[in-house]
Design a protein around this motif. Structure first.
Motif, PDB file in Angstrom:
ATOM      1  N   ASP A 126     -16.587  -3.862   1.891  1.00 57.38           N
ATOM      2  CA  ASP A 126     -17.811  -3.751   2.684  1.00 57.38           C
ATOM      3  C   ASP A 126     -18.130  -5.095   3.337  1.00 57.38           C
ATOM      4  O   ASP A 126     -17.667  -6.160   2.903  1.00 57.38           O
ATOM      5  CB  ASP A 126     -18.976  -3.229   1.831  1.00 57.38           C
ATOM      6  N   THR A 127     -18.918  -5.010   4.393  1.00 57.82           N
ATOM      7  CA  THR A 127     -19.246  -6.171   5.224  1.00 57.82           C
ATOM      8  C   THR A 127     -19.745  -7.348   4.395  1.00 57.82           C
ATOM      9  O   THR A 127     -19.261  -8.478   4.541  1.00 57.82           O
ATOM     10  CB  THR A 127     -20.347  -5.739   6.221  1.00 57.82           C
ATOM     11  N   GLU A 128     -20.717  -7.089   3.525  1.00 55.88           N
ATOM     12  CA  GLU A 128     -21.354  -8.174   2.784  1.00 55.88           C
ATOM     13  C   GLU A 128     -20.333  -8.888   1.897  1.00 55.88           C
ATOM     14  O   GLU A 128     -20.261 -10.113   1.863  1.00 55.88           O
ATOM     15  CB  GLU A 128     -22.506  -7.652   1.911  1.00 55.88           C
ATOM     16  N   SER A 129     -19.536  -8.078   1.178  1.00 59.18           N
ATOM     17  CA  SER A 129     -18.573  -8.663   0.232  1.00 59.18           C
ATOM     18  C   SER A 129     -17.609  -9.605   0.959  1.00 59.18           C
ATOM     19  O   SER A 129     -17.357 -10.724   0.514  1.00 59.18           O
ATOM     20  CB  SER A 129     -17.746  -7.572  -0.439  1.00 59.18           C
ATOM     21  N   LEU A 130     -17.075  -9.144   2.098  1.00 53.55           N
ATOM     22  CA  LEU A 130     -16.082  -9.948   2.805  1.00 53.55           C
ATOM     23  C   LEU A 130     -16.696 -11.250   3.300  1.00 53.55           C
ATOM     24  O   LEU A 130     -16.092 -12.325   3.211  1.00 53.55           O
ATOM     25  CB  LEU A 130     -15.497  -9.154   3.984  1.00 53.55           C
ATOM     26  N   SER A 131     -17.935 -11.180   3.807  1.00 57.64           N
ATOM     27  CA  SER A 131     -18.582 -12.390   4.342  1.00 57.64           C
ATOM     28  C   SER A 131     -18.854 -13.391   3.232  1.00 57.64           C
ATOM     29  O   SER A 131     -18.674 -14.600   3.416  1.00 57.64           O
ATOM     30  CB  SER A 131     -19.908 -12.028   5.026  1.00 57.64           C
ATOM     31  N   ILE A 132     -19.288 -12.889   2.078  1.00 54.08           N
ATOM     32  CA  ILE A 132     -19.619 -13.794   0.967  1.00 54.08           C
ATOM     33  C   ILE A 132     -18.337 -14.428   0.400  1.00 54.08           C
ATOM     34  O   ILE A 132     -18.271 -15.635   0.179  1.00 54.08           O
ATOM     35  CB  ILE A 132     -20.385 -13.024  -0.141  1.00 54.08           C
ATOM     36  N   LEU A 133     -17.312 -13.596   0.213  1.00 55.51           N
ATOM     37  CA  LEU A 133     -16.048 -14.134  -0.321  1.00 55.51           C
ATOM     38  C   LEU A 133     -15.459 -15.186   0.614  1.00 55.51           C
ATOM     39  O   LEU A 133     -14.952 -16.219   0.180  1.00 55.51           O
ATOM     40  CB  LEU A 133     -15.034 -13.001  -0.528  1.00 55.51           C
TER      41      LEU A 133
END
Ligand SMILES: Nc1ncnc2c1ncn2[C@@H]1O[C@H](COP(=O)(O)OP(=O)(O)O)[C@@H](O)[C@H]1O
Ligand SMILES: C[C@@](O)(CCOP(=O)(O)O)CC(=O)O
Ligand SMILES: [Mg+2]
Length: 424
Positions: A126-133
């Motif tokens: 998901d968008t959030e996970s990829l941005s945070i990682l």
């Protein structure tokens, strides 16, 4: 590589526990999105792509964090996170990048550690996970070198539609790489009189591009590198197996962009093409070869138009290339009914369209001739909007990663990035 040390910055750093004191300056950076004219997906498999920067950008604001934390604000996707530097201490041993001048991608074990720390389930795309990682990896790899755990307040906001084929992931990564490299002293911390221009040396831009590419790997899985190259250098580029050639003999192109608003993930689409290629190599490989030939032919025709040769005939060839490539992209499995509809609607106005970026929804481009009348553009735009699509004529070919003074930003962007509370 001769990456300049920023001695002023280093002196300020020595004198302060705040990593990037620099008289508490705010750094504002932007990186453009991109439009791929031809070669999406094929470029991942070593074929030629032609891509151009867009006047829609992602902006990053970096400033010291007053309460000694590491803050990440991503208002587009409603992510607002804050960590105590001590909580991020594990990044130093987990992401063991000994030389910031030699960018590396995370290995599986490192990814697992980052994911566990952020509470992100395995396989989550998901968008959030990829941005945070992506943030955690680049922060750990770039900022914590020399045993430091710098506090910082980062805000990233984009005018680009996210996940729509216009390279928002690359613009995000280019902005982050530039900010973190500047704050760590690996590239120049720009001085005020250098605002509103690109002031990094070619070596520094190369380093930004390489780190942004590592970030793209995290978001895309297997990126070609074309998007981060456009985000870094801007302009119109020919990209082939990591080789970046700026094109100068190109006419001013008029392009209509349409966002079908159908969500899709580049990572999933890129993986789908790879599967198809593995399963049916003798069928898919020739299609990728043909896309390669389309990019090369397009480059030749653009140069011919730039020399004012047979404009009408050459535009007809450009239109035919668009039609053929759109069929090829359908063959390799990255089309979508929303994109077919875009092509049908524009065809009724005599215009030619193809998907741009990863496809599967997202955006398509429509080529306008120099003499396409305003009324035709208006009518086609209205027909597309009636369908619920966003549609606008773009400005392409602008600069790559750039530095901004807060006070020369357009008012609406200034307000998002630098409201009185946030901007020092
Ligand atoms: N402004 C942003 N804020 C936070 N994350 C972003 C931003 N822009 C891009 N991203 C990241 O990039 C991903 C979209 O990348 P991708 O699927 O490659 O589409 P595209 O690059 O075409 O927009 C998002 O899921 C998100 O993780
Ligand atoms: C499909 C591809 O060619 C472009 C992807 O662009 P975007 O993420 O959809 O903006 C992948 C790549 O080149 O890395
Ligand atoms: Mg992307």
């Amino acid at each position: 590589m001769n990456v300049r040390k920023c001695w002023n910055y280093a002196a300020a750093y020595e004198a302060s526990s705040v990593h990037f004191t620099m008289a508490n300056k705010t750094l504002i950076i932007s990186a453009p999105g991109k439009v791929i004219l031809h070669g999406e997906h094929a470029v991942v498999h070593g074929k030629v792509a032609l891509a151009v920067s867009l006047n829609l950008k992602t902006y990053l604001r970096l400033q010291p964090c007053p309460d000694q934390k590491v803050q990440l604000n991503l208002p587009n996707i409603n992510v607002h996170l804050s960590w105590k530097p001590a909580a991020l201490q594990f990044l130093q041993s987990a992401i063991d990048v000994t030389d910031v001048l030699t960018p590396k991608a995370p290995n599986q074990e490192q990814m697992d550690q980052l994911r566990r720390f952020a509470g992100i389930p395995e396989g989550s795309t998901d968008t959030e996970s990829l941005s945070i990682l992506c943030f955690l990896y680049l922060y750990g790899a770039i900022s914590t070198r020399n045993g430091q755990m710098p506090n910082m307040d980062i805000l990233i906001w984009s005018e680009l539609p996210i996940g729509a084929g216009l390279g928002s992931s690359a613009a995000y990564c280019v902005c982050l790489a530039t900010a973190l490299l500047s704050a760590s002293g690996a590239i120049t911390w720009p001085v005020p009189q250098e605002y509103n221009s690109t002031r990094w040396s070619e070596d520094e831009l190369e380093l930004i591009n390489k780190w942004a590419f590592q970030g793209e790997k995290l978001i895309h899985g297997n990126p070609s590198g074309v998007d981060n190259a456009v985000g870094t250098w801007g302009g119109i580029l020919r990209y082939h197996a990591g080789k970046i050639v700026p094109l100068y003999r190109v006419p001013t192109l008029r392009i209509l962009l349409t966002n079908t608003k159908v969500p899709r993930s580049t990572k999933v689409l890129v993986a789908g093409v790879k599967d198809k290629l593995n399963k049916l190599p003798s069928i898919i490989k020739p299609v990728l070869d043909s896309i390669d030939a389309i990019s090369c032919e397009c480059e030749r025709v653009l140069a011919a138009i730039a020399s004012s040769n047979a404009i009408d005939e050459n535009y007809s060839i450009l239109e035919e290339l668009i039609d053929i490539n759109q069929h090829h992209l359908n063959v390799i499995g990255v089309g979508h009914s929303s994109l077919d509809r875009l092509c049908q609607i524009t065809a009724t106005y005599g215009l030619h369209s193809k998907l741009t970026g990863a496809g599967g929804g997202g955006c398509g481009l429509t080529l306008l001739r120099p003499d396409t009348s305003h009324s035709v553009v208006e009518a086609a735009t209205q027909a597309l909007k009636d369908f619920g699509y966003d549609c606008w004529e773009t400005v392409i070919g602008g600069s790559g990663v750039s530095l901004h003074s807060p006070f020369s930003l357009p008012k609406d962007i200034f307000q998002i990035l630098c409201n009185a509370k946030n901007c020092q």
